[in-house]
Design a protein around this motif. Structure first.
Motif, PDB file in Angstrom:
ATOM      1  N   LEU A 119      43.667  55.498  24.506  1.00 20.43           N
ATOM      2  CA  LEU A 119      42.519  54.630  24.755  1.00 20.43           C
ATOM      3  C   LEU A 119      42.763  53.743  25.972  1.00 20.43           C
ATOM      4  N   GLU A 120      43.976  53.253  26.114  1.00 21.43           N
ATOM      5  CA  GLU A 120      44.330  52.471  27.304  1.00 21.43           C
ATOM      6  C   GLU A 120      44.141  53.313  28.557  1.00 21.43           C
ATOM      7  N   HIS A 121      44.611  54.552  28.488  1.00 22.95           N
ATOM      8  CA  HIS A 121      44.450  55.501  29.589  1.00 22.95           C
ATOM      9  C   HIS A 121      42.961  55.696  29.912  1.00 22.95           C
ATOM     10  N   ALA A 122      42.161  55.879  28.878  1.00 23.10           N
ATOM     11  CA  ALA A 122      40.723  56.108  29.070  1.00 23.10           C
ATOM     12  C   ALA A 122      40.043  54.888  29.675  1.00 23.10           C
ATOM     13  N   ILE A 123      40.400  53.694  29.211  1.00 21.38           N
ATOM     14  CA  ILE A 123      39.754  52.474  29.699  1.00 21.38           C
ATOM     15  C   ILE A 123      40.001  52.282  31.189  1.00 21.38           C
ATOM     16  N   ILE A 124      41.257  52.385  31.609  1.00 21.06           N
ATOM     17  CA  ILE A 124      41.548  52.100  33.016  1.00 21.06           C
ATOM     18  C   ILE A 124      40.991  53.190  33.926  1.00 21.06           C
ATOM     19  N   ASP A 125      40.989  54.440  33.466  1.00 24.27           N
ATOM     20  CA  ASP A 125      40.393  55.493  34.297  1.00 24.27           C
ATOM     21  C   ASP A 125      38.892  55.271  34.462  1.00 24.27           C
ATOM     22  N   ARG A 126      38.212  54.862  33.379  1.00 25.14           N
ATOM     23  CA  ARG A 126      36.772  54.563  33.501  1.00 25.14           C
ATOM     24  C   ARG A 126      36.565  53.359  34.419  1.00 25.14           C
ATOM     25  N   ALA A 127      37.454  52.365  34.326  1.00 27.67           N
ATOM     26  CA  ALA A 127      37.320  51.163  35.149  1.00 27.67           C
ATOM     27  C   ALA A 127      37.390  51.491  36.634  1.00 27.67           C
ATOM     28  N   TRP A 128      38.297  52.362  37.005  1.00 28.69           N
ATOM     29  CA  TRP A 128      38.380  52.779  38.411  1.00 28.69           C
ATOM     30  C   TRP A 128      37.127  53.563  38.805  1.00 28.69           C
ATOM     31  N   GLU A 129      36.689  54.461  37.937  1.00 28.78           N
ATOM     32  CA  GLU A 129      35.499  55.267  38.236  1.00 28.78           C
ATOM     33  C   GLU A 129      34.253  54.398  38.406  1.00 28.78           C
ATOM     34  N   LEU A 130      34.153  53.340  37.616  1.00 27.54           N
ATOM     35  CA  LEU A 130      32.981  52.467  37.639  1.00 27.54           C
ATOM     36  C   LEU A 130      33.089  51.346  38.667  1.00 27.54           C
ATOM     37  N   GLY A 131      34.205  51.296  39.404  1.00 29.24           N
ATOM     38  CA  GLY A 131      34.368  50.267  40.418  1.00 29.24           C
ATOM     39  C   GLY A 131      34.640  48.886  39.859  1.00 29.24           C
ATOM     40  N   LEU A 132      35.224  48.827  38.669  1.00 29.73           N
ATOM     41  CA  LEU A 132      35.478  47.540  38.024  1.00 29.73           C
ATOM     42  C   LEU A 132      36.786  46.897  38.483  1.00 29.73           C
ATOM     43  N   VAL A 133      37.684  47.696  39.055  1.00 28.81           N
ATOM     44  CA  VAL A 133      38.977  47.178  39.502  1.00 28.81           C
ATOM     45  C   VAL A 133      38.821  46.703  40.946  1.00 28.81           C
ATOM     46  N   LYS A 134      38.809  45.405  41.120  1.00 28.92           N
ATOM     47  CA  LYS A 134      38.578  44.839  42.443  1.00 28.92           C
ATOM     48  C   LYS A 134      39.643  43.797  42.773  1.00 28.92           C
ATOM     49  N   PRO A 135      39.881  43.540  44.061  1.00 30.43           N
ATOM     50  CA  PRO A 135      40.812  42.480  44.443  1.00 30.43           C
ATOM     51  C   PRO A 135      40.304  41.127  43.954  1.00 30.43           C
ATOM     52  N   ARG A 136      41.250  40.265  43.570  1.00 25.95           N
ATOM     53  CA  ARG A 136      40.882  38.916  43.137  1.00 25.95           C
ATOM     54  C   ARG A 136      41.694  37.895  43.942  1.00 25.95           C
ATOM     55  N   PRO A 137      41.400  37.764  45.240  1.00 21.81           N
ATOM     56  CA  PRO A 137      42.158  36.805  46.051  1.00 21.81           C
ATOM     57  C   PRO A 137      41.908  35.376  45.599  1.00 21.81           C
ATOM     58  N   SER A 138      42.931  34.546  45.734  1.00 24.39           N
ATOM     59  CA  SER A 138      42.815  33.157  45.328  1.00 24.39           C
ATOM     60  C   SER A 138      41.901  32.382  46.281  1.00 24.39           C
ATOM     61  N   LYS A 139      41.126  31.466  45.722  1.00 19.94           N
ATOM     62  CA  LYS A 139      40.251  30.624  46.539  1.00 19.94           C
ATOM     63  C   LYS A 139      41.004  29.426  47.108  1.00 19.94           C
ATOM     64  N   ILE A 140      42.210  29.203  46.634  1.00 20.37           N
ATOM     65  CA  ILE A 140      43.022  28.100  47.135  1.00 20.37           C
ATOM     66  C   ILE A 140      44.311  28.655  47.729  1.00 20.37           C
ATOM     67  N   ARG A 141      44.923  27.892  48.642  1.00 16.50           N
ATOM     68  CA  ARG A 141      46.229  28.249  49.186  1.00 16.50           C
ATOM     69  C   ARG A 141      47.170  27.084  48.953  1.00 16.50           C
ATOM     70  N   THR A 142      48.325  27.368  48.364  1.00 18.52           N
ATOM     71  CA  THR A 142      49.273  26.307  48.049  1.00 18.52           C
ATOM     72  C   THR A 142      50.202  25.984  49.207  1.00 18.52           C
ATOM     73  N   GLY A 143      50.334  26.935  50.145  1.00 16.90           N
ATOM     74  CA  GLY A 143      51.268  26.742  51.242  1.00 16.90           C
ATOM     75  C   GLY A 143      52.703  27.062  50.865  1.00 16.90           C
TER      76      GLY A 143
END
Length: 488
Positions: A119-143
């Protein structure tokens, strides 16, 4: 929890395999994942068991009943959201994790466990197919600047978490591509490397800087650890240039077999053999590649690495493959009431074994035999175990033919020179000494230097590496900022 009576109505649905004659001709993945209908049935089997032992059986503490229910309802987006909240790389674990969660499944007490891994395998494969896996860059920079050394699953998980916290993360890898043992230890037929590449692209978009071909410290001259580094950086440089350093290298020192004849040509560690084939699969040319074509191969070691050697040897076209295991043959079924919810002791047959392999249990190698400097066979003896002690059986010696011997008996520790270069204290097994306490966890005795994954705990599973990478990232974040919102 799925369908209330589902566990009584439906049988476990297994993922399929492509036929052996077809799959041994290539190095691509051959597992046939669940379709939507099969996944729905599998999700329906999850019980309303009150205390879901699967959650604690999973090292990253995946919230398994919740995503099982969401799969049953065919809500793939929310199933991915739940899975992604605890596991950075489900496409890795969904393919190569041995699934301790299934051993802990309450249904496994007297029936077949829910197929959580499928089921884990199925979920992540569907997520990639559906475009759900996207970059999540931080809105802040700590330096703050963090160096992560080692780009296996622990390093990748830590780097991604730290980048999402707003830190400037540089991930160092001594080899020419990112992934560590995922890249060069796991055969492509178990996990194609495009899965790593997709995550690297995501992490770059999140701000992680990758520096491959860079060796931190030095390897001993006699080391057989795979290393394609073109550049060297000293530990002192990292400590000077970064606000924190996290060591996440693997336990790469292979366990040797020091018996007479060990220096004969044709006897190699598994981690000399497997990485070369992965490089060839990636399009590289490997001069003098170790190959099993037409050879009688003996693999010493009954674990997953040995199984990987079996599958690769069969794809080379070996004349025969025999796998040795020092321990006696386990029972076909575990004693469930005695072992549940812990990892069961039972016979495990991998897809590589099914492709062609003779398995020998309770056997030890006494001597390697050879002619003109090349290995030609092994002198073996049968052993028996009593009260935890091994003894040789009288009159049980025999000689087996071998043209290629692959040592796959596990790994003993990280490369000692790396830890010594930083001045890090080691535990009794040669790993970096660092606790997992809630406060100051994963910190070594050296200021601002942390250690996680196999570097700290020794040889372990991909899912443990991801867990430690995530937890260490929180500790580093807390060290840099005084607090952390990252999950443990």
């Amino acid at each position: 929890m799925g369908k209330v009576t589902g566990f009584m109505e439906f049988e476990r649905v297994e993922e399929g395999y492509k036929p052996v004659p077809e799959r041994v001709k290539h190095y691509k993945e051959f597992v046939i994942g669940l379709d939507d209908a099969q996944a729905k049935v599998q999700g329906a089997r999850c019980m309303d068991c009150g205390t879901p032992f699967c959650n604690s059986g999973c090292p990253v503490n995946n919230i398994i009943p919740d995503f099982n229910d969401l799969v049953y309802r065919q809500d793939w987006a929310n199933a991915f959201a739940v899975l992604d909240s605890t596991n950075n790389f489900p496409e890795f674990t969904g393919r190569i994790c041995p699934a301790p969660c299934e051993a802990a499944c309450t249904l496994n007490v007297n029936d077949d466990a829910v197929g959580i891994k499928s089921l884990e395998h199925a979920i992540i494969d569907r997520a990639w197919e559906l475009g759900l896996v996207k970059p999540r860059p931080s809105k802040i920079r700590t330096g703050k600047k963090v160096a992560v050394v080692g780009s296996g699953p622990a390093g990748m998980a830590a780097a991604q978490q730290l980048a999402r916290a707003g830190h400037d993360v540089t991930l160092f890898e001594k080899n020419d591509r990112v992934g560590g043992l995922l890249r060069y230890g796991i055969p492509d037929f178990k996990m194609e490397k495009s899965h790593i590449d997709r995550r690297v692209d995501q992490m770059k978009a999140e701000g992680v800087v990758f520096r491959t071909g860079v060796m931190v410290g030095e390897l001993p001259k006699d080391s057989r650890v795979t290393n394609w580094a073109k550049e060297t950086v000293t530990p002192a440089q990292l400590q000077q240039d970064f606000d924190a350093v996290l060591l996440t290298g693997g336990a790469e020192q292979s366990r040797d077999l020091p018996v007479p004849g060990r220096d004969l040509d044709g006897i190699h560690f598994a981690m000399e053999f497997l990485p070369q084939q992965n490089k060839v699969n990636a399009g590289d040319k490997v001069k003098g590649q170790l190959r099993a074509d037409g050879k009688h191969v003996i693999v010493i070691g009954g674990g997953d690495t040995g199984s990987d050697c079996v599958g690769t040897s069969n794809r080379h076209g070996a004349a025969s493959v025999v796998q040795f295991e020092l321990m006696p043959q386990p029972p076909d079924e575990e004693n469930r009431p005695l072992t549940w919810p812990y990892w069961p002791y039972k016979l495990r047959t991998s897809s590589s074994h099914e492709e062609g392999c003779e398995r020998e249990f309770a056997i030890a190698t006494k001597e390697f035999l050879g002619e003109k400097g090349k290995v030609t066979g092994l002198k073996t003896v049968r052993v028996e175990w009593k009260d935890g002690k091994m003894s040789e059986m009288a009159n049980s010696e025999q000689v087996l033919k071998a043209d290629l011997v692959l040592l796959a008996m596990g790994f003993v520790s990280p490369v000692a020179s790396i830890l010594e270069g930083f001045g890090i204290d080691k535990d009794a097994r040669g790993n970096a000494r660092a606790t997992t306490d809630f406060t100051g966890g994963y910190a070594t005795n050296v200021p601002k230097v942390f250690a996680a994954g196999d570097m700290r705990r020794g040889q372990s599973l991909v899912v443990w590496a991801i867990r430690e990478g995530r937890q260490a990232a929180r500790s580093v974040d807390e060290f840099l900022m005084g607090f952390s919102d990252l999950p443990r």
